[in-house]
Write an enzyme that holds these catalytic residues in place. Sequence first.
Site: not given
Ligand code: G6P
Length: 611
Positions: A2, A27, A99-100, A484, A491, A606
């Site tokens: 936070c 944050r 925060n914590g 990965e 990506e 995201k």
């Molecule tokens: C999107 C993001 C990835 C993520 C994936 C799954 O593709 O760009 O970074 O791994 O979704 O998202 P989640 O929130 O379910 O882990």
Amino acid sequence: MCGIVGYVGPEACAPILLDGLRRLEYRGYDSAGLAVHGGAGSIDVRRAVGKLRNLEGALRERPLEGQVGIGHTRWATHGRPSEVNAHPHVAGGIAVVHNGIIENHLEVRRQLLEKGCEILSDTDTELVAHLVHLEVAQGKDIETAVRAVLNTIEGAYAIAVLSVDEPERIVVAKSASPLVIGLAEGETYCASDVPALLPYTRRMVFLEDEEMAVLEAGGARITTLKGEPVERAETQIDWSPVMAEKAGYKHFMLKEIFEQPRALEDTLRGRLDRQNGAIRGEEIGLAPEKAKAIDRVVLLACGTSHHAAMTGRYFIETMARIPTVVELASEFRGRGAVIGEGDLVIAVSQSGETLDTLMAAKEAKAGGATVLAIANVIGSAIPRMADAVFYTHAGPEIGVASTKCFTTQVVNLLMVAAWLGHQRGAMSDEALAELVEDLARMPQLVSDTLKGTRQLVANLARRYVDARDVLFLGRGLSFPIALEGALKLKEISYVHAEGYAAGEMKHGPIALIDSTVPVVVLAPKDSSYERSIGNLEEAKAREAMVIAIGTEGDEKAREVSHDLIEIPEVPEALTPFLTVLPLQLYAYYVADFKGTDVDQPRNLAKTVTVE
Ligand code: G6P
């Protein structure tokens, strides 16, 4: 994670606190609030759920007057985002922002309830307000009261506290979570992080762990939690505000890569019982009887979370001896997969909102399965529908390419596997105790590996920046890490990359290899080591540019590769936490050298809430 902020001085504090919170929104941003000394023996509080603009709206309707105050922007750890769980928390004339994570919160809550305290929220922070209030009620001043309380609680905190009886000061303290004090002429500030204070001052004093300070308009007086005075020199900060938000890193992704030791530490916090060599099962939220009744585990996820889930299968099979499958959530949905009451479904999702994972988990639940969510965003959709939730505490991840959330998901899956294994008698007391100790030292090893590999990886990225294709190979636990590594590179740098099970190399990818293709082989000293060395030799024989990720001092791996990236020697279960780090860095540096938009790569989002 936070953000907290505080101000003592001659100015109206609400606009300064709001401005500071705006600069700390990275944050956390699920709710926010301010507490201000309002004169006439009162502390006034405004809180609102959601983004900061909601708090701004609340302040427009009911402004806060006063020159001394504290503020908070929240990233929930205990209790879902709601107004009652938002900070500041108040108990009898004491207001606290925090925060914590307070580790012994369950015990403290029980004790406070026994004493008749009325606890309104689900947070660990409100407990601190009650504890301080009880001390003040015995006649202690605020500084002494806070010191007494902090000597009884365990965990991580940065706190700022107001007392209605002492309107000219704020007491702050820290352990593990960050806190910086800003000094200006006749004004004193505090914040979780430098960016909040840069428009006001560049004279900063960094509080260390187990220290507290009393802030007044004339300056700050620092002491240890034992009460010994501390002399701390000021630091002059020259960062631009943009650099400061990223803690001096060029991109959020790089910052988040280097945050992994902290993210892992926060995720492990309160979950390892080192005294008894055990995992605290109540944190996972599954009943021990349930652990014994599971016939099969089904892991559901997308993207990077799917790779984390693949490591989870390995852990659950080896440690808990439960048959386990991993499914891409998008492929599981709607195909009529066979699912039933004996199944434990683990839905892994950083955001907790990915539509495919959500729908797949719902389908599994409707089929009778028990759903355990592993998510990073408290109160998000998947945790809400799940039967149990085991959160990662990585803090907000801003870079679209997931890094710190991946390693924290893997650590949660490892804890779930070990707990299940122990409950079912598949893992001995000794093996569990050993793993608990290994996990406790892992954040430090992650930190060492990041520091130790960064330069070499950057050099390799520079050398191979123009490669059109890159191959990543791994076996066992290194297979999901190879996937990965390839995904990260695709990506953010838009380079074609393939992750492959090393044993499959001879069934296809070997045809791709020539002198223009860098081949990254994960070859730590694990149960697949000899065969991984064989893969390195095969790739080198075909004139590929071979990079090995191997164990420190492994001369054989060095001999059969062009470059060896060394990671510390660790038990097999810990290798993914270390082997993934140079791959994250490699993708980062290739992308940075190419000049792509690292934090927001083209076409990606995201959180994917569409099918
Ligand atoms: C999107 C993001 C990835 C993520 C994936 C799954 O593709 O760009 O970074 O791994 O979704 O998202 P989640 O929130 O379910 O882990």
